[in-house]
Scaffold this motif. Structure first.
Motif, PDB file in Angstrom:
ATOM      1  N   LEU A 160       0.820  -1.211   0.000  1.00  0.00           N
ATOM      2  CA  LEU A 160       0.000   0.000   0.000  1.00  0.00           C
ATOM      3  C   LEU A 160       0.856   1.264   0.000  1.00  0.00           C
ATOM      4  O   LEU A 160       0.379   2.339  -0.365  1.00  0.00           O
ATOM      5  N   GLY A 161       2.114   1.137   0.432  1.00  0.00           N
ATOM      6  CA  GLY A 161       3.052   2.255   0.364  1.00  0.00           C
ATOM      7  C   GLY A 161       2.540   3.517   1.030  1.00  0.00           C
ATOM      8  O   GLY A 161       2.009   3.476   2.146  1.00  0.00           O
ATOM      9  N   GLU A 162       2.657   4.640   0.336  1.00  0.00           N
ATOM     10  CA  GLU A 162       2.255   5.929   0.898  1.00  0.00           C
ATOM     11  C   GLU A 162       0.741   6.051   1.024  1.00  0.00           C
ATOM     12  O   GLU A 162       0.251   6.922   1.762  1.00  0.00           O
ATOM     13  N   LYS A 163       0.012   5.190   0.355  1.00  0.00           N
ATOM     14  CA  LYS A 163      -1.448   5.228   0.444  1.00  0.00           C
ATOM     15  C   LYS A 163      -1.897   4.972   1.876  1.00  0.00           C
ATOM     16  O   LYS A 163      -2.896   5.545   2.338  1.00  0.00           O
ATOM     17  N   LEU A 164      -1.165   4.087   2.577  1.00  0.00           N
ATOM     18  CA  LEU A 164      -1.471   3.802   3.984  1.00  0.00           C
ATOM     19  C   LEU A 164      -0.191   3.356   4.689  1.00  0.00           C
ATOM     20  O   LEU A 164       0.274   2.234   4.482  1.00  0.00           O
ATOM     21  N   PRO A 165       0.400   4.212   5.514  1.00  0.00           N
ATOM     22  CA  PRO A 165       1.593   3.803   6.268  1.00  0.00           C
ATOM     23  C   PRO A 165       1.236   2.723   7.291  1.00  0.00           C
ATOM     24  O   PRO A 165       0.314   2.911   8.094  1.00  0.00           O
ATOM     25  N   VAL A 166       1.964   1.620   7.258  1.00  0.00           N
ATOM     26  CA  VAL A 166       1.696   0.501   8.170  1.00  0.00           C
ATOM     27  C   VAL A 166       2.989   0.077   8.851  1.00  0.00           C
ATOM     28  O   VAL A 166       3.991  -0.205   8.179  1.00  0.00           O
ATOM     29  N   THR A 167       2.968   0.024  10.168  1.00  0.00           N
ATOM     30  CA  THR A 167       4.067  -0.558  10.939  1.00  0.00           C
ATOM     31  C   THR A 167       3.704  -1.992  11.274  1.00  0.00           C
ATOM     32  O   THR A 167       2.667  -2.247  11.889  1.00  0.00           O
ATOM     33  N   LEU A 168       4.546  -2.923  10.838  1.00  0.00           N
ATOM     34  CA  LEU A 168       4.326  -4.340  11.117  1.00  0.00           C
ATOM     35  C   LEU A 168       5.245  -4.748  12.258  1.00  0.00           C
ATOM     36  O   LEU A 168       6.457  -4.533  12.204  1.00  0.00           O
TER      37      LEU A 168
END
Length: 347
Positions: free
Chosen positions: A154-162
């Motif tokens: 999703l990249g910059e569309k949705l920042p996600v920390t895993l």
């Protein structure tokens, strides 16, 4: 005030994450199947009922949008697809993954442990750049890495920390490894046998340290993968001794080199011939993370909860998920076999 939703809020990690975010100034919605509530949450935490498999229900729970979504219950590519569809209503997300995604240089992982020479030999410690298993639907690890790939795409569309968590511990665990020592102590067992010289290491991760990672990642959104482990990675012998100390008992530990000397003897939920230790330097570097507790420092509440939850009940009834995980391959509490082996030892 920024708003956050925690999915899986009444689970082991979710309970602590809700409290950490609320105390940090977030307006928190606690979402779970049963819409339950933890007595330690601030009064202004809002709880809702949510079946996260229901796409429409998830969209409804988000309402006009959330600045942060913390997801403890995401496991599949379908869950990643939910985020792709709803990305325009989410500021950022923190999603719990697992150290089970790693494989060593020979392709060994948690999935190959029961095969001949299948125990993984990871670097010590394991960095987030370590190679991972192939994504797929076959196992917990392959499903988690498939979820990771879908979210990171999703990249910059949705920042996600895993957050790749180690051996998670704390109250409200459905398959608590600490039960192995707590139940034995409650049953009056004062001798234990440990394989691999008692030196097995499977890096624990306190729910409080994981919640601190979640809090920091929520305040600093980004697309990243971070390990989650306590500041110490004790051996299984050290874990047993720490639990003994909390419970006020003295236990003799008999160690044997290598694998179990007899069926069901010396095998614990931590037993492995090679260490599993996670590198925490990326979290320190990227988020300024500092652990809020140690393994031993967090044990008292875990031991108390386990003892109370077990009281008057068969352990299989109290912890059916753990029973399902271990009963097929090994009986963790086979005292008859252990006593027979101890009696037959050479002096």
């Amino acid at each position: 005030m920024k708003n956050a939703m925690v999915i899986g809020a009444t689970g082991q990690i979710g309970r602590v994450a809700v409290r950490a975010l609320a105390e940090d100034g977030w307006a928190v919605t606690a979402a779970s199947r049963g819409s339950g509530r933890d007595e330690r949450w601030p009064e202004d935490v809002r709880e809702i009922r949510l079946d996260r498999e229901d796409d429409a229900a998830l969209a409804g729970a988000l309402g006009d949008g959330m600045d942060l979504v913390v997801d403890v219950a995401a496991f599949t590519t379908a869950h990643a697809g939910q985020y792709a569809a709803l990305a325009d209503r989410i500021g950022s997300a923190v999603v719990i993954s697992s150290g089970a995604v790693y494989e060593d240089g020979q392709g060994r992982s948690f999935d190959t442990q029961n095969e001949p020479d299948g125990s993984p030999r990871y670097p010590v410690p394991i960095p987030e750049t370590q190679r991972t298993v192939a994504p797929g639907d076959a196992t917990y690890g392959t499903r988690k890495i498939a979820l990771e790939h879908g979210l990171l795409a999703l990249g910059e569309k949705l920042p996600v920390t895993l957050v790749r968590a180690g051996a998670i511990h704390g109250p409200h665990c459905r398959a608590p490894r600490e039960l192995y020592f707590v139940k034995r102590n409650l049953d009056g067992r004062r001798t234990r046998v440990l394989t691999h010289g008692g030196l097995s290491r499977f890096h624990p991760a306190s729910v409080h340290n994981i919640a601190e990672l979640i809090r920091l990642a929520g305040a600093r959104p980004g697309s990243r993968v971070l390990n989650a482990g306590d500041p110490d990675a004790p051996t299984v012998a050290e874990i047993g001794a720490a639990i003994d100390s909390v419970m006020g008992v003295e236990v003799e530990t008999v160690t044997v080199p290598g694998e179990a000397p007899a069926p069901n003897v010396g095998i614990t939920p931590w037993s492995a011939p090679h260490p599993v230790v996670y590198d925490m330097s990326a979290a320190e570097r990227e988020l300024g993370y500092r652990p809020v507790t140690t393994y031993a420092g967090s044990l008292e509440e875990t031991v108390r909860w386990l003892s109370e939850h077990l009281e008057g009940r068969d352990w299989r009834e109290a912890f059916p998920k753990m029973a399902a995980s271990y009963d097929v391959s090994v009986d963790l509490f086979d005292y008859v076999s252990e006593d027979a082996w101890l009696a037959g030892r050479k002096p």
